[in-house]
Design an enzyme around this catalytic site. Structure first.
Site, short mmCIF file in Angstrom:
data_model
loop_
_atom_site.label_atom_id
_atom_site.label_comp_id
_atom_site.label_asym_id
_atom_site.label_seq_id
_atom_site.Cartn_x
_atom_site.Cartn_y
_atom_site.Cartn_z
N LYS A 44 -3.58 -15.35 2.30
CA LYS A 44 -3.14 -14.68 1.07
C LYS A 44 -1.68 -15.02 0.80
O LYS A 44 -0.84 -15.01 1.71
CB LYS A 44 -3.33 -13.17 1.20
CG LYS A 44 -3.13 -12.38 -0.08
CD LYS A 44 -3.53 -10.92 0.12
CE LYS A 44 -3.42 -10.11 -1.16
NZ LYS A 44 -3.83 -8.70 -0.95
N CYS A 103 -7.38 -10.36 -4.10
CA CYS A 103 -6.95 -9.07 -4.65
C CYS A 103 -5.68 -9.16 -5.48
O CYS A 103 -5.70 -9.58 -6.63
CB CYS A 103 -6.80 -8.06 -3.51
SG CYS A 103 -6.80 -6.34 -4.08
N GLU A 150 -12.04 -8.07 0.81
CA GLU A 150 -10.84 -8.38 1.59
C GLU A 150 -10.92 -7.72 2.96
O GLU A 150 -11.30 -6.55 3.08
CB GLU A 150 -9.61 -7.87 0.81
CG GLU A 150 -8.28 -8.24 1.41
CD GLU A 150 -7.12 -7.83 0.50
OE1 GLU A 150 -5.99 -8.24 0.79
OE2 GLU A 150 -7.35 -7.11 -0.50
N SER A 171 -11.50 31.32 -4.03
CA SER A 171 -10.62 32.38 -4.52
C SER A 171 -11.14 33.02 -5.79
O SER A 171 -10.63 34.05 -6.23
CB SER A 171 -9.23 31.80 -4.78
OG SER A 171 -9.28 30.88 -5.86
#
Length: 722
Positions: free
Chosen positions: A115, A176, A46, A361
């Site tokens: 789309k 999609c 896309e 850490s």
């Protein structure tokens, strides 16, 4: 009638937003590879010409102009002829912006298909940028700009919802999100005799998502029959998202070809040979035939004489349909290693910086961030060994090696581009955390710095003493809660400033030609961000955070996996250590603990996070849910790992979570951009849009309703015990 054996191609492309010529070159390369494999149809991701994540750039007319210019170059390139092309790009039509598929053949456009159903949830904002095509199975004319009209030999092409008809079959396109809708376009297409359906996607990664995506894609043809081509982006195209590729080809519900989910390849083409007769046989059921015969959903067919299945191919006995395969799905621990590693490599090489820096850490969160960077180095070295030219060029640039010289191991690469720094305090920091940080740096090969920040801390604290004649003390020394927080936050913020100071100067101090700077990585996990258990502008403030939407349980799984898979025995010490911020002095009777400070466990935080975001529950609804899920009175069933609490304890936990969430929500507005990995991420900037100034929850009606419900429950429990 034509032949019945068709070779088709789909692809993963590592596009980059607004990298016009780079994106165009990758598209052309994918077409050449597809043709070399004998494919007659190629589908791409896309918005592949622009890159998916251009966001508000889609409001700029330049984007549409340059997209058309790139399409013109692709169409003029003779190497792209002789194959049907399905290319993704934005189109401006009658002053409306559309997300489109452009179907092309031999330098000419056959159809522009906009789309119809736009993605507009979570990370997606397509309705902000595009207009959906609201007229199913209708078309109109699109007026071509001059540069394309000259190529086309015509001034107009069809624009809308139609399909392409070849001598032997028909194919249609969906995009999609349309696949995931209840009435997806492929259903009506299949009933109207369309046998091949392409899907171009910009689908991003989240943990454990691939299985769901696979099921939906396979289901698209399991009921209706047909050939389904799924294309996707792969990589970081300029945002918090990692697009996880996995281009695939499905026939009648079975996967016959699947691309990689995680890879450093900029172009990956997946091909398969399919037998159209199998589709026709699969669709022979009576009930399907009756639905097709009575369907009113008829598509306009655009005719082309181009053959997808030349009859001569049927005589080639070496050509055969590609056999079904089992889908490849990575376990969650491997997903973290591969998604994080691939994303960080894209981010690093495209940012033109010199490497990464992580404040270590000695705890599991910063350890996980460092191990993800090491995973990146392993992935890169594998690509170097495979001869990936782009990766080799990027490694040589980053490491400033002479021509032809390359690192030989992940540790050697790690030492060149990755710095770890331990910033201790003599009273607060234990020998154990300092040693764990040192051991990890030695195991992965990072350039390591071990220092103390006491002098800076004392100098900064002295400002308060000298200015207002007041010396703040920790709680264990008799200080108030506010004094305690002030001193903890002071240390944390000094560490952030120190990390950036070293990140800025280290490449120069180490003699790297051209100097440069290091990107600082954050290490706050999703639970801490959700609860607000971090200092604003401490080491949670960084350039990018690879673990910012991963919960503690998954991080522990990842570290346990990496201990064995990466052969890092030192990781075992991180797994068994009690999580601590080490911001308060250690005494004989007191060692700071994260979960004690937060008033809830990390597992509980994950539950709160999922119910708040995914289940959309507020305080009262969450209490109503958890008072049953965590009930001390419930019967135990196998596999139930939820805690056992009284109704009053559940009420207190829920109230505490929402109270702290409201108080600390302002911290999310400055949260470091995090690689998106979970659908309950509290990322305020893109994903979780909520206010950051709340009224006090303790006085809210929601909390009063919890108290009313609690009273009813307690009354009922009391009556049962009589």
């Amino acid at each position: 009638m034509g032949g019945h054996l068709v070779t088709v191609a789909t692809c993963n492309l590592n596009q980059w937003i607004l990298d016009w010529e780079g994106n165009k070159d990758r598209i052309i390369e994918s077409i050449r590879i597809a043709k070399a494999a004998g494919a007659r149809l190629r589908v791409g991701p896309e918005l592949e010409i622009t890159g998916y994540s251009a966001l508000d750039h889609f409001h700029e007319l330049d984007v549409f102009t340059h997209s058309l210019e790139m399409l013109s170059i692709i169409l003029q390139d003779k190497s792209t002829h002789g194959i049907l092309l399905d290319i993704g790009m934005p189109i401006l039509h009658r002053n409306l912006r559309y997300n489109c598929r452009v179907i092309c053949l031999d330098g000419k456009i056959l159809l522009i298909r906009p789309k119809m159903w736009l993605a507009n949830d979570g990370n997606y904002r397509e309705m902000r940028h595009f207009t959906p095509w609201m007229r199913p199975r209708e078309t109109e004319l699109f007026h071509l700009p001059k540069m394309l009209a000259e190529l086309q030999g015509e001034t107009h092409v069809l624009f809308g919802d139609a399909v392409i008809s070849t001598p032997e079959t028909a194919f249609g396109a969906e995009t999609c999100e349309e696949l995931f809708t209840p009435k997806a376009p492929h259903i009506d297409m299949a009933l109207d005799g369309v046998e091949i359906i392409t899907n171009s996607s910009g689908s991003h990664f989240t943990l454990r998502k691939l299985d769901t995506r696979l099921q939906l894609i396979m289901e698209a043809t399991r009921k209706s029959g047909g050939v389904y081509l799924y294309a996707n982006q792969q990589g970081c195209d300029g945002e918090r998202l990692y697009f996880d590729g996995c281009a695939m080809i499905i026939v009648n519900g079975d996967i016959v070809a699947q691309g990689s989910q995680f890879s450093l390849k900029d172009v990956e083409v997946v091909t398969a040979t399919v037998d159209l007769e199998e589709v026709r046989s699969y669709r022979a059921s009576i009930s399907r035939g009756l639905q097709a015969a009575t369907s009113n959903a008829k598509y306009q067919r655009i005719q082309t004489p181009f053959e997808l299945a030349p009859e001569d191919d049927d005589a080639d006995i070496e050509k055969r349909p590609t056999l079904p395969m089992q889908p490849r799905i990575h376990p969650v621990e491997e997903e973290i290693a591969l998604a994080g590693g691939c994303y960080l490599w894209d981010y690093l090489r495209r940012s033109s910086t010199a490497g990464y820096l992580v404040p270590l850490s000695g705890g599991i969160d910063s350890c996980a961030t460092a191990v993800i960077v090491y995973s990146m180095c392993r992935i890169v070295m594998d690509a170097v060994k495979e001869g990936n030219k782009q990766v080799i060029a990027d490694v040589q640039r980053l490491c400033q090696y002479s021509q032809g010289e390359l690192p030989k191991t992940p540790q050697e690469l790690c030492n060149q581009i990755f710095t770890t720094i331990y910033m201790g305090m003599k009273k607060q920091s234990s020998r154990d955390t300092r040693q764990r940080a040192k051991d990890l740096s030695e195991a992965i090969g990072s350039y390591h710095i071990n220092l103390d920040i006491d002098d800076v801390y004392e100098a900064q604290k002295k400002l308060v003493v000298d200015t207002v004649n007041f010396e703040p003390r920790f709680k264990v020394e008799g200080g108030t809660t506010q004094e305690n927080l002030t001193l903890q936050c002071l240390q944390a913020r000094i560490r952030m400033v120190t990390a950036y100071e070293f990140g800025q100067i280290l490449p120069t101090a180490r003699g790297r030609p051209g100097g440069g700077s290091l990107l600082v990585l954050g290490s706050a996990n999703v639970g801490e961000s959700l609860r607000g258990y971090l200092t604003k502008y401490d080491c949670s403030s960084a350039d990018i955070n690879p673990i910012g939407s991963i919960d503690k349980a998954d991080l522990k799984r990842f570290i346990a996996w990496a201990e064995k898979e990466f052969e890092l025995p030192c990781l075992h010490e991180f797994l068994t250590a009690v999580p601590t911020a080490e911001l308060e002095p250690i005494t004989e009777n007191y060692v700071q603990s994260d979960e004690a400070d937060m008033g809830m466990t990390y597992e509980e935080l994950t539950t709160f996070g999922r119910l708040r975001k995914l289940n959309k529950l507020g305080p009262f609804a969450m209490f109503q849910r958890l008072v049953h899920d965590w009930s001390i009175d419930r019967k135990h069933v196998e596999g139930d790992t939820a805690p056992y609490y009284t109704p009053a304890q559940v009420a207190e936990k829920v109230k505490k979570f929402f109270a702290f969430y409201a108080i600390n929500r302002h911290k999310m507005t400055t949260l470091t951009p995090a690689l998106h990995c979970n659908d309950y991420s509290p990322d305020d900037n893109r994903f979780d849009l909520r206010p950051f100034l709340y009224p006090s929850f303790w006085k809210s009606w929601s909390f009063k309703r919890i108290d009313m419900e609690l009273a009813k429950i307690e009354k009922r429990r009391a009556s049962k015990t009589k």
